[in-house]
Design an enzyme around this catalytic site. Sequence first.
Site, mmCIF file in Angstrom:
data_model
loop_
_atom_site.group_PDB
_atom_site.id
_atom_site.type_symbol
_atom_site.label_atom_id
_atom_site.label_comp_id
_atom_site.label_asym_id
_atom_site.label_seq_id
_atom_site.Cartn_x
_atom_site.Cartn_y
_atom_site.Cartn_z
ATOM 1 N N GLY A 1 48.089 35.488 6.074
ATOM 2 C CA GLY A 1 47.132 34.377 6.002
ATOM 3 C C GLY A 1 47.354 33.391 7.138
ATOM 4 O O GLY A 1 47.435 33.797 8.303
ATOM 5 N N LYS B 1 50.638 40.810 8.134
ATOM 6 C CA LYS B 1 49.795 39.611 8.193
ATOM 7 C C LYS B 1 50.176 38.687 7.035
ATOM 8 O O LYS B 1 50.672 39.132 6.014
ATOM 9 C CB LYS B 1 48.315 40.028 8.052
ATOM 10 N N ASP C 1 40.353 42.641 7.917
ATOM 11 C CA ASP C 1 39.584 43.729 8.561
ATOM 12 C C ASP C 1 39.302 43.385 10.028
ATOM 13 O O ASP C 1 39.399 44.244 10.912
ATOM 14 C CB ASP C 1 38.237 43.948 7.853
HETATM 15 P P1 ADP Z 1 43.631 39.741 4.189
HETATM 16 O O1 ADP Z 1 42.233 39.286 4.480
HETATM 17 O O2 ADP Z 1 43.777 41.207 4.380
HETATM 18 O O3 ADP Z 1 44.208 39.228 2.900
HETATM 19 P P2 ADP Z 1 45.288 37.775 5.567
HETATM 20 O O4 ADP Z 1 44.854 36.714 4.611
HETATM 21 O O5 ADP Z 1 46.737 38.005 5.638
HETATM 22 O O6 ADP Z 1 44.537 39.166 5.349
HETATM 23 O O7 ADP Z 1 44.732 37.347 6.981
HETATM 24 C C1 ADP Z 1 44.625 38.226 8.075
HETATM 25 C C2 ADP Z 1 44.737 37.431 9.348
HETATM 26 O O8 ADP Z 1 43.655 36.482 9.400
HETATM 27 C C3 ADP Z 1 45.991 36.602 9.453
HETATM 28 O O9 ADP Z 1 47.055 37.352 9.992
HETATM 29 C C4 ADP Z 1 45.556 35.491 10.386
HETATM 30 O O10 ADP Z 1 45.601 35.917 11.728
HETATM 31 C C5 ADP Z 1 44.109 35.270 9.976
HETATM 32 N N1 ADP Z 1 44.009 34.196 8.975
HETATM 33 C C6 ADP Z 1 43.812 34.307 7.640
HETATM 34 N N2 ADP Z 1 43.760 33.094 7.042
HETATM 35 C C7 ADP Z 1 43.942 32.187 8.034
HETATM 36 C C8 ADP Z 1 43.963 30.747 8.096
HETATM 37 N N3 ADP Z 1 43.786 30.000 7.004
HETATM 38 N N4 ADP Z 1 44.153 30.174 9.301
HETATM 39 C C9 ADP Z 1 44.299 30.899 10.422
HETATM 40 N N5 ADP Z 1 44.286 32.258 10.441
HETATM 41 C C10 ADP Z 1 44.099 32.894 9.264
#
Ligand code: ADP
Length: 298
Positions: free
Chosen positions: A227, A225, A258
């Site tokens: 963000g 993943k 999660d």
């Molecule tokens: P974590 O919460 O574990 O740090 P991430 O930030 O990588 O995980 O985000 C997990 C998933 O949530 C991403 O793969 C994406 O699908 C979604 N996501 C997170 N931030 C964004 C955003 N700003 N816009 C769209 N989708 C998001």
Amino acid sequence: MTRFVAIGECMVEMSPTDQPGHFRMGFAGDTMNTAWYLRRLLPETDSVDYMSAVGTDAISASMTDFLADAGIGTSCIARRTDRTVGLYMIQLQDGERSFSYWRGQSAARTLAQDAEALHRALSAADVAYFSGITMAILPPEDRSRLLAALSAFRTAGGEVVFDPNLRPRLWGSPDEMIAAISRAAAVSDTVLPSWEDEAAWFGDADLLATARRYADSGVRTVVVKNGPAPMLLWDKGETSHHLPAAVTAAVDTTAAGDSFNAGFLAGRAKGATLAQAIRAGAELAAKVIQSRGALVRT
Ligand code: ADP
């Protein structure tokens, strides 16, 4: 029919209300958040259990009731007379959220004390889900006991899913974290890391480096993943990129990872392709980050 068991710590969450000095009580914790979303996404014929430990006091009973009310099985939650549940408080200062934790002696730290209890919980499941936070809260001996139980579960045909969820502050040192996370991945079939954390602590140059590193330890499927940026899927040596879902305003990214994991795992359990399951995970995560709080009733 798929039987899931999530293993980890659920905490009391105190979050600020509009009235200064007043807090709202809830329950949250990475693996529990995933279990909670899984339960909402899966049909009744599938089961979702939580394996953890709580105390015997009133707040522990409230937490167990909360899980049961959400439809999550609680028969694998041990009760300890000498401990209680962990707590964290969210505070807002100049628009920034900060977190304070009281979890050093939480009952959940004892969740892997008993090999027999681990075996019992896993033998009633098809998919076991745990995280780097589950690993971090356990004493080293219990970490090894949990990994041995997961390894036996895998050998017996179970599927192990792991989110590294790197939290250096929960570990004695970065080296200890890196070693334990690598051992956890080595007993897992599917790993769901977040690239930013992996790059910071493992020094991965790109998403492919993260996927390769886990694949090299025997993991079959990795979704990296990232963000708002595209995700990388590694599946038995094949790679592909997958876009997150559109988000107009990210209000609170708590539980993005999660909820993504829950959407992905539920999609797979319902027979979706990996690409469709990633889409389902991304759509759920997008809804979750457009509302406040870890548990969003979408
Ligand atoms: P974590 O919460 O574990 O740090 P991430 O930030 O990588 O995980 O985000 C997990 C998933 O949530 C991403 O793969 C994406 O699908 C979604 N996501 C997170 N931030 C964004 C955003 N700003 N816009 C769209 N989708 C998001």
